[in-house]
Design a protein around this motif. Structure first.
Motif, PDB file in Angstrom:
ATOM      1  N   GLU A 149      42.798  10.386  22.950  1.00  0.00           N
ATOM      2  CA  GLU A 149      42.357   9.786  24.217  1.00  0.00           C
ATOM      3  C   GLU A 149      40.926  10.246  24.507  1.00  0.00           C
ATOM      4  O   GLU A 149      40.584  11.414  24.291  1.00  0.00           O
ATOM      5  N   ASN A 150      40.110   9.324  25.037  1.00  0.00           N
ATOM      6  CA  ASN A 150      38.728   9.658  25.423  1.00  0.00           C
ATOM      7  C   ASN A 150      38.669  10.913  26.281  1.00  0.00           C
ATOM      8  O   ASN A 150      37.874  11.818  26.040  1.00  0.00           O
ATOM      9  N   GLN A 151      39.525  10.925  27.320  1.00  0.00           N
ATOM     10  CA  GLN A 151      39.522  12.014  28.298  1.00  0.00           C
ATOM     11  C   GLN A 151      39.704  13.382  27.637  1.00  0.00           C
ATOM     12  O   GLN A 151      39.058  14.355  28.011  1.00  0.00           O
ATOM     13  N   GLN A 152      40.587  13.431  26.632  1.00  0.00           N
ATOM     14  CA  GLN A 152      40.869  14.716  25.989  1.00  0.00           C
ATOM     15  C   GLN A 152      39.669  15.219  25.201  1.00  0.00           C
ATOM     16  O   GLN A 152      39.326  16.405  25.267  1.00  0.00           O
ATOM     17  N   ARG A 154      36.574  14.354  25.744  1.00  0.00           N
ATOM     18  CA  ARG A 154      35.526  14.641  26.731  1.00  0.00           C
ATOM     19  C   ARG A 154      35.715  16.041  27.325  1.00  0.00           C
ATOM     20  O   ARG A 154      34.790  16.850  27.365  1.00  0.00           O
ATOM     21  N   ASP A 155      36.944  16.320  27.790  1.00  0.00           N
ATOM     22  CA  ASP A 155      37.216  17.633  28.399  1.00  0.00           C
ATOM     23  C   ASP A 155      36.997  18.762  27.399  1.00  0.00           C
ATOM     24  O   ASP A 155      36.421  19.796  27.734  1.00  0.00           O
ATOM     25  N   VAL A 224      32.455   9.003  25.851  1.00  0.00           N
ATOM     26  CA  VAL A 224      33.898   8.983  26.116  1.00  0.00           C
ATOM     27  C   VAL A 224      34.215   9.261  27.585  1.00  0.00           C
ATOM     28  O   VAL A 224      35.252   9.798  27.913  1.00  0.00           O
ATOM     29  N   SER A 225      33.305   8.858  28.472  1.00  0.00           N
ATOM     30  CA  SER A 225      33.518   9.139  29.899  1.00  0.00           C
ATOM     31  C   SER A 225      34.511   8.172  30.553  1.00  0.00           C
ATOM     32  O   SER A 225      35.091   8.478  31.575  1.00  0.00           O
ATOM     33  N   GLU A 226      34.714   7.002  29.967  1.00  0.00           N
ATOM     34  CA  GLU A 226      35.674   6.026  30.521  1.00  0.00           C
ATOM     35  C   GLU A 226      37.026   6.186  29.823  1.00  0.00           C
ATOM     36  O   GLU A 226      37.091   6.668  28.705  1.00  0.00           O
ATOM     37  N   PRO A 227      38.118   5.731  30.471  1.00  0.00           N
ATOM     38  CA  PRO A 227      39.434   5.792  29.798  1.00  0.00           C
ATOM     39  C   PRO A 227      39.453   4.940  28.529  1.00  0.00           C
ATOM     40  O   PRO A 227      38.719   3.959  28.430  1.00  0.00           O
ATOM     41  N   ASN A 243      34.420   4.409  19.978  1.00  0.00           N
ATOM     42  CA  ASN A 243      35.355   4.211  21.090  1.00  0.00           C
ATOM     43  C   ASN A 243      35.619   2.728  21.343  1.00  0.00           C
ATOM     44  O   ASN A 243      35.860   2.308  22.464  1.00  0.00           O
ATOM     45  N   LYS A 358      38.734  23.627  35.870  1.00  0.00           N
ATOM     46  CA  LYS A 358      39.125  22.613  36.861  1.00  0.00           C
ATOM     47  C   LYS A 358      40.200  23.120  37.831  1.00  0.00           C
ATOM     48  O   LYS A 358      40.325  22.627  38.932  1.00  0.00           O
TER      49      LYS A 358
END
Length: 394
Positions: A149-152, A154-155, A224-227, A243, A358
């Motif tokens: 996943e993008n979010q993972q 990115r984080d 990768v900032s968007e879902p 992506n 976070k």
């Protein structure tokens, strides 16, 4: 590695067929993304250029400075002709950004060697660069390393890149390591004074170790900032991140990354829970203390137990300067293990972790000796670890 130069037809062969109708926000998003890969130096005009290509209903934009390359595609609502044009990336991106929202018409004027951009009643004629000089970055034969996943991603990158060195004499420390296993990847960065590691689940992992340069990491974080889903692949000495509509390519850093797992401490004499916001506020105030050039900003940490057999305690953070005096901050902590102890750390290194975390709480672990590395964790993210080497203060 050798890069094949792509032979592109001359202007005469292309004719004036390139014609695109596209909305300004769509075009702007495309060119802003791609322009970030173009060279800012004027050594070779083609490396400062952005290649626009219309074909089969798709508009592709790409740029590279040979360190990183970005290719992105979009679907214009009107595409009447195929063709290619190479324009100065920075100029074109700035122009498009400032065009009002609405329809933009782009056409190629081969005779005048210009790309005509029409918006409302106005227009701009953009001088073309010689597109035969554009260097293509071949990525046809890329082997997938993993998908996630993008979010993972990115984080993981955002939480670790803070520990990366910028100009260490050992190149491996100037990048972020992807330590890939079948079902997980560990993302690791260190400047040898601290180390950040972040583990998350992946699909179809192909075990490998790849080191991504600092600048490329920053660009991937934007990408990768968007879902959505992202694929990380490799070809030759390049790493390829895709992506869906955008592909970033960069040269991996060669070299063997040290055994980072051996650096993460596991036995502790102290474990404390601290409210992240109040700790961050204290560190921001301590960061106000002026630091002499080439000196390190220093914070003393003192843990104290309020009463025996009680987990309530305090953490005193203190900093001082001969010029401006000292600041002493006291925050409440829960001492899960251990009691009174103290150590000294780099203020910025501690603040950067607390700022990036976070969760509502951070966990601080200290070993038997206060000269051994501390382990810091974000209470809300199990896979994130930050190791901090204390300062030796006389």
């Amino acid at each position: 590695g050798a890069r094949d130069m792509k032979i592109i037809p001359t202007k005469e062969q292309l004719g004036d067929t390139l014609q695109i109708k596209i909305n300004q926000p769509t075009l702007s998003a495309l060119v802003q993304t791609v322009a970030r890969a173009a060279s800012l130096k004027d050594t070779l005009p083609a490396l400062a250029g952005m290649m626009l290509e219309a074909k089969d209903g798709i508009l592709t934009a790409q740029a590279t400075d040979l360190e990183i390359g970005i290719i992105a595609i979009t679907y214009p609502h009107g595409l009447c002709g195929d063709g290619k044009a190479l324009v100065n990336a920075q100029y074109f991106a700035n122009l498009v950004k400032n065009i009002p929202e609405g329809e933009v018409e782009i056409s190629l004027n081969g005779e005048k060697n210009q790309l005509t951009v029409k918006y409302g009643k106005s227009k701009a004629n953009v001088t073309l660069l010689d597109h035969e000089e554009y260097i293509n970055w071949p990525i046809n034969e890329a082997t997938t390393l993993f998908t996630c996943e993008n979010q993972q991603l990115r984080d993981a990158l955002a939480n670790t890149v803070i520990a990366c060195a910028k100009n260490h004499f050992k190149p491996v420390f100037n990048g972020v390591l992807l330590d890939i296993n079948e079902n997980t990847v560990d993302v690791v960065a260190s400047d040898t004074h601290r180390l950040a590691a972040y583990q998350f689940p992946i699909e179809g992992g192909k075990p490998a170790q790849k080191i991504i340069p600092y600048r490329a990491v920053r660009e991937i974080i934007r990408l990768v900032s968007e879902p959505g889903k992202v694929t990380v692949a490799t070809t030759g000495n390049s790493i390829v991140v895709n992506n869906g509509n955008t592909t970033l390519t960069c040269i991996e850093i060669e070299g063997q990354y040290p055994n980072w797992r051996g650096i993460i401490p596991t036995n502790f004499a102290l474990e404390a829970k601290v409210q992240r916001e109040s700790l961050l506020d204290s560190l921001k105030r301590l960061s106000v203390i002026p630091v002499d050039a080439n000196k390190i900003p220093v914070t003393r940490l003192g843990f104290a137990q309020e009463r025996q057999f009680n987990t309530q305690g305090t953490l005193t953070l203190s900093g001082k300067s001969d010029k401006t005096g000292e600041i002493q901050e006291v925050v409440d902590v829960e001492l899960v293990i251990g009691g009174t102890t103290q150590t000294t750390v780099n203020t910025n290194y501690l603040r950067e972790f607390v700022q990036t975390a976070k969760g509502q709480e951070v966990l601080v672990y200290m070993q038997e000796s206060n000269t051994l590395p501390l382990l810091l964790k974000d209470a809300s993210v199990d896979g994130y670890k930050y190791v901090l080497v204390p300062l030796r203060t006389g």
